[in-house]
Write a protein that holds these residues in place. Structure first.
Motif, PDB file in Angstrom:
ATOM      1  N   ARG A 102      13.706   5.152   1.042  1.00 49.70           N
ATOM      2  CA  ARG A 102      12.364   5.315   1.610  1.00 49.70           C
ATOM      3  C   ARG A 102      11.997   4.038   2.353  1.00 49.70           C
ATOM      4  N   LEU A 103      11.567   4.190   3.581  1.00 51.49           N
ATOM      5  CA  LEU A 103      11.121   3.074   4.399  1.00 51.49           C
ATOM      6  C   LEU A 103       9.602   3.130   4.482  1.00 51.49           C
ATOM      7  N   SER A 104       8.931   1.994   4.247  1.00 46.78           N
ATOM      8  CA  SER A 104       7.465   1.963   4.235  1.00 46.78           C
ATOM      9  C   SER A 104       6.963   0.728   4.961  1.00 46.78           C
ATOM     10  N   GLY A 105       5.897   0.902   5.735  1.00 45.02           N
ATOM     11  CA  GLY A 105       5.299  -0.241   6.423  1.00 45.02           C
ATOM     12  C   GLY A 105       4.627   0.180   7.718  1.00 45.02           C
ATOM     13  N   PRO A 149       0.965   2.086   2.772  1.00 50.92           N
ATOM     14  CA  PRO A 149       1.705   1.835   4.015  1.00 50.92           C
ATOM     15  C   PRO A 149       1.179   2.719   5.152  1.00 50.92           C
ATOM     16  N   LYS A 150       1.189   2.178   6.341  1.00 48.47           N
ATOM     17  CA  LYS A 150       0.736   2.944   7.513  1.00 48.47           C
ATOM     18  C   LYS A 150       1.704   4.080   7.841  1.00 48.47           C
ATOM     19  N   PRO A 192      12.172  -2.715   5.583  1.00 44.32           N
ATOM     20  CA  PRO A 192      11.019  -2.212   4.824  1.00 44.32           C
ATOM     21  C   PRO A 192      11.394  -1.109   3.829  1.00 44.32           C
ATOM     22  N   ILE A 193      12.386  -1.380   2.995  1.00 49.53           N
ATOM     23  CA  ILE A 193      12.830  -0.396   1.995  1.00 49.53           C
ATOM     24  C   ILE A 193      11.898  -0.458   0.790  1.00 49.53           C
ATOM     25  N   SER A 194      11.330   0.673   0.399  1.00 47.44           N
ATOM     26  CA  SER A 194      10.394   0.702  -0.728  1.00 47.44           C
ATOM     27  C   SER A 194      10.915   1.521  -1.902  1.00 47.44           C
TER      28      SER A 194
END
Length: 352
Positions: free
Chosen positions: A214-217, A172-173, A200-202
């Motif tokens: 955790r938010l990812s993207g 993820p960026k 964008p929950i990972s």
């Protein structure tokens, strides 16, 4: 050198057949605690290592079973990529073969997928010392049942994994970890509601009245989700999730038996002891001294299963007992791959 090691593996299997003695397949031993105590002479896979092929543009990596996970992850990180299922190591020398054989996934599993979802192909030695190849290096390479994915979670009971091809994904960026104070019922309600929204929950984790996400993207998506959800940002987010994945967080510091429960994500579950919730409510880690029959009965009441993950003493059955029709399928599969019954006896089931 590689051919010589392969010949040694074949000879070890042939000798085990001739002597009617079991073989215990083992990499670094980082996951020896998991499953039952396997019988037999150790067949060490760590010498059979090395990345065979890596095509960042194709999102595929192929490596031998003894290759350290850390080496694979370093190669991927250099290209801005990762193993999407976020496998736990449980030791600095954890290997790819052990990762696939154990079939364990980390905090990202609920949103990205499990180990088996990313296995494209496998080479292995079966119980006749025959060199078998399944799958390949692309997603659509199998007509019928994908045997290569059967190796994920088999704990070495079907054969010796030699080489694995895995699909990988870009890292993820941006990522951010946020926390909310709430009770368990509210945490389960929020996790399940947010799972149905375009967020964008990972990863998710709930313990001791704190829900952690955790938010990812893309950076803009992570920032927008954080603004929408609120919560307190956690600067040490990467260390937090590493502690959950590797079970080095404070919660896991206990000498009591540790149970891994797979439950419906909305299930209310209560046992004496302490509990940590992951995967939107579907994975529960429970330290309890309750009898195995009590733990399993409680899990079955909510249509779930319970595995004794860690314990100083293990009962006869570590994994949740299977219904007889399903166990019969397992036995037929075992006989097909391991007709002489030599691989990792007792690791999955006491008479398997």
């Amino acid at each position: 050198m590689v051919e010589l090691i392969l010949d040694q593996f074949m000879e070890a299997i042939r000798q085990a057949i001739a002597r009617r003695r079991p073989v215990r397949i083992r990499g670094s031993g980082s996951k020896d605690f998991y499953g039952g105590a396997a019988l037999g002479e150790v067949l060490d896979t760590t010498a059979y290592q090395g990345i065979v092929d890596y095509s960042p543009e194709e999102l595929v990596i192929t490596a031998r079973a003894g290759t350290p996970l850390a080496e694979i992850e370093a190669a991927l990180a250099a290209q801005g990529q990762m193993l999407p299922f976020e496998p736990p190591h449980f030791g600095p020398r954890a290997t790819l073969g052990g990762c696939v054989a154990a079939g364990l996934s980390g905090p990202r599993r609920a949103t990205s997928g499990a180990v088996r979802d990313f296995v494209l192909g496998v080479q292995m030695l079966d119980g006749n010392a025959d060199h078998l190849r399944f799958g390949g290096q692309v997603m659509k390479n199998v007509a019928g049942y994908d045997v290569s994915r059967l190796m994920a979670g088999s704990l070495g009971t079907l054969g010796l994994i030699l080489e694995v091809s895995l699909k990988v994904l870009p890292r993820p960026k941006a990522e951010a970890t946020v926390q909310f104070e709430c009770d368990e019922a509210r945490a389960l309600e929020l996790m399940n509601r947010w799972a149905g929204e375009p967020l964008p929950i990972s990863a998710t984790c709930y313990h001791d009245h704190v829900l952690t996400l955790r938010l990812s993207g893309a950076a803009t998506a992570v920032e927008a989700a954080h603004a929408k959800l609120g919560g307190q940002g956690l600067a040490a987010g990467e260390a937090f999730w590493r502690g959950i994945r590797e079970q080095s967080a404070n919660f896991f510091r206990s000498n009591a038996p540790l149970w891994r429960l797979s439950l419906p994500s909305t299930a209310a579950f209560d046992l004496p002891g302490k509990q940590l919730i992951e995967w939107g409510g579907a994975l529960r880690w429970v330290f309890t001294k309750a009898e195995p029959s009590v733990v399993r009965a409680a899990a079955e009441q909510v249509q779930g299963q319970a595995t004794l993950f860690r314990s100083s003493t293990k009962p006869r059955s570590v994994f949740h007992p299977l219904p007889q029709p399903l166990m019969a399928v397992h036995r037929r599969m075992k006989r097909a791959f391991d007709p002489h019954g030599i691989f990792n006896l007792g690791r999955m089931y006491s008479d398997f």
